[in-house]
Design a protein around this motif. Sequence first.
Motif, PDB file in Angstrom:
ATOM      1  N   PHE A 137       0.836  -1.203   0.000  1.00 53.80           N
ATOM      2  CA  PHE A 137       0.000   0.000   0.000  1.00 53.80           C
ATOM      3  C   PHE A 137       0.868   1.250   0.000  1.00 53.80           C
ATOM      4  N   ASP A 138       1.907   1.232   0.814  1.00 56.99           N
ATOM      5  CA  ASP A 138       2.802   2.373   0.975  1.00 56.99           C
ATOM      6  C   ASP A 138       3.541   2.711  -0.322  1.00 56.99           C
ATOM      7  N   SER A 139       3.787   1.688  -1.141  1.00 59.26           N
ATOM      8  CA  SER A 139       4.591   1.908  -2.352  1.00 59.26           C
ATOM      9  C   SER A 139       3.753   2.087  -3.626  1.00 59.26           C
ATOM     10  N   VAL A 140       2.425   2.134  -3.493  1.00 56.70           N
ATOM     11  CA  VAL A 140       1.570   2.363  -4.668  1.00 56.70           C
ATOM     12  C   VAL A 140       1.899   3.727  -5.266  1.00 56.70           C
TER      13      VAL A 140
ATOM     14  N   ALA B  51      -0.918   9.676  -2.065  1.00 50.58           N
ATOM     15  CA  ALA B  51      -2.160   9.997  -1.350  1.00 50.58           C
ATOM     16  C   ALA B  51      -1.872  10.118   0.146  1.00 50.58           C
ATOM     17  N   SER B  52      -2.568  11.026   0.815  1.00 52.01           N
ATOM     18  CA  SER B  52      -2.337  11.242   2.248  1.00 52.01           C
ATOM     19  C   SER B  52      -2.626   9.990   3.066  1.00 52.01           C
ATOM     20  N   CYS B  53      -3.577   9.164   2.608  1.00 55.93           N
ATOM     21  CA  CYS B  53      -3.925   7.961   3.362  1.00 55.93           C
ATOM     22  C   CYS B  53      -2.766   6.965   3.422  1.00 55.93           C
ATOM     23  N   GLN B  54      -1.806   7.089   2.500  1.00 56.12           N
ATOM     24  CA  GLN B  54      -0.667   6.174   2.504  1.00 56.12           C
ATOM     25  C   GLN B  54       0.271   6.422   3.686  1.00 56.12           C
ATOM     26  N   ASP B  55       0.116   7.583   4.325  1.00 59.37           N
ATOM     27  CA  ASP B  55       0.935   7.904   5.492  1.00 59.37           C
ATOM     28  C   ASP B  55       0.176   7.673   6.799  1.00 59.37           C
ATOM     29  N   ASP B  56      -1.008   7.070   6.691  1.00 57.84           N
ATOM     30  CA  ASP B  56      -1.854   6.877   7.872  1.00 57.84           C
ATOM     31  C   ASP B  56      -1.988   5.380   8.167  1.00 57.84           C
ATOM     32  N   PHE B  57      -0.958   4.823   8.802  1.00 52.33           N
ATOM     33  CA  PHE B  57      -0.964   3.391   9.103  1.00 52.33           C
ATOM     34  C   PHE B  57      -2.075   3.032  10.084  1.00 52.33           C
TER      35      PHE B  57
ATOM     36  N   VAL C  66      -1.733  -4.819  -3.905  1.00 51.37           N
ATOM     37  CA  VAL C  66      -2.546  -3.644  -3.591  1.00 51.37           C
ATOM     38  C   VAL C  66      -2.615  -2.723  -4.809  1.00 51.37           C
ATOM     39  N   ALA C  67      -1.483  -2.535  -5.481  1.00 50.02           N
ATOM     40  CA  ALA C  67      -1.482  -1.715  -6.702  1.00 50.02           C
ATOM     41  C   ALA C  67      -2.369  -2.352  -7.766  1.00 50.02           C
ATOM     42  N   GLU C  68      -2.336  -3.677  -7.860  1.00 52.58           N
ATOM     43  CA  GLU C  68      -3.182  -4.365  -8.839  1.00 52.58           C
ATOM     44  C   GLU C  68      -4.659  -4.155  -8.512  1.00 52.58           C
ATOM     45  N   LYS C  69      -4.988  -4.201  -7.231  1.00 50.99           N
ATOM     46  CA  LYS C  69      -6.372  -3.965  -6.809  1.00 50.99           C
ATOM     47  C   LYS C  69      -6.862  -2.613  -7.324  1.00 50.99           C
TER      48      LYS C  69
END
Length: 202
Positions: free
Chosen positions: A16-19, A26-32, A69-72
């Motif tokens: 998810f973090d590397s998408v 996206a800001s959500c990528q920094d919100d574990f 996750v990127a594929e999703k």
Amino acid sequence: MDIQIERIINLEYPMFDSVQNMDGRASCQDDFTTFKIMRESQFCVWDEKTLATYEQDLVDAEAKGINLVAEKYGYMMMETDPEGFQAIADQLQPVDPEKLALIEPIIEIHRQWYEQLAGLFPRLIGNGRAISQTEVRSPGETSVLTYLRGELLSYSLTTLQNYSRMVQQYKDSGTNMVREVLSETARRYGYATLEAAEKSIQ
């Protein structure tokens, strides 16, 4: 948290973090914390067999350098951005027709579950994503069913078969699986019940 679920989240989050988003990170990528709550709430209502094969999907994908996750998110673009999807389709694993045959009945059951919940908790459901892509409020928005379809397409056939059986078992028992997930989410945000979460939304 269940150890197996913790392993799954620890495999998913780096993906998810590397998408790489077309519009930047996206800001959500920094919100574990939020990521963990949402994924843990989902996985804690799964059965052990489905959890086991999905964990193996992630392990296998990581070994092959595939970001599930990127594929999703890529598969979601079939509905949200068909033109953009064509530009990246060759970077994704081909869609298996056998998967599609399993997915559509799953989507229909989830549609019924979401519509049932929309009648019971209109503010809670209305405050989130639109249920179907025909109901989205703005261009590029992803509905819950489109999101689900993208995620299901990222599963292996074995995991999808297990997921399909699990969903059917929930339906046969008269239990709304989506309600179970939302209840777990509400609990993790400090609400004792979905009714309490509904009342908190003005």
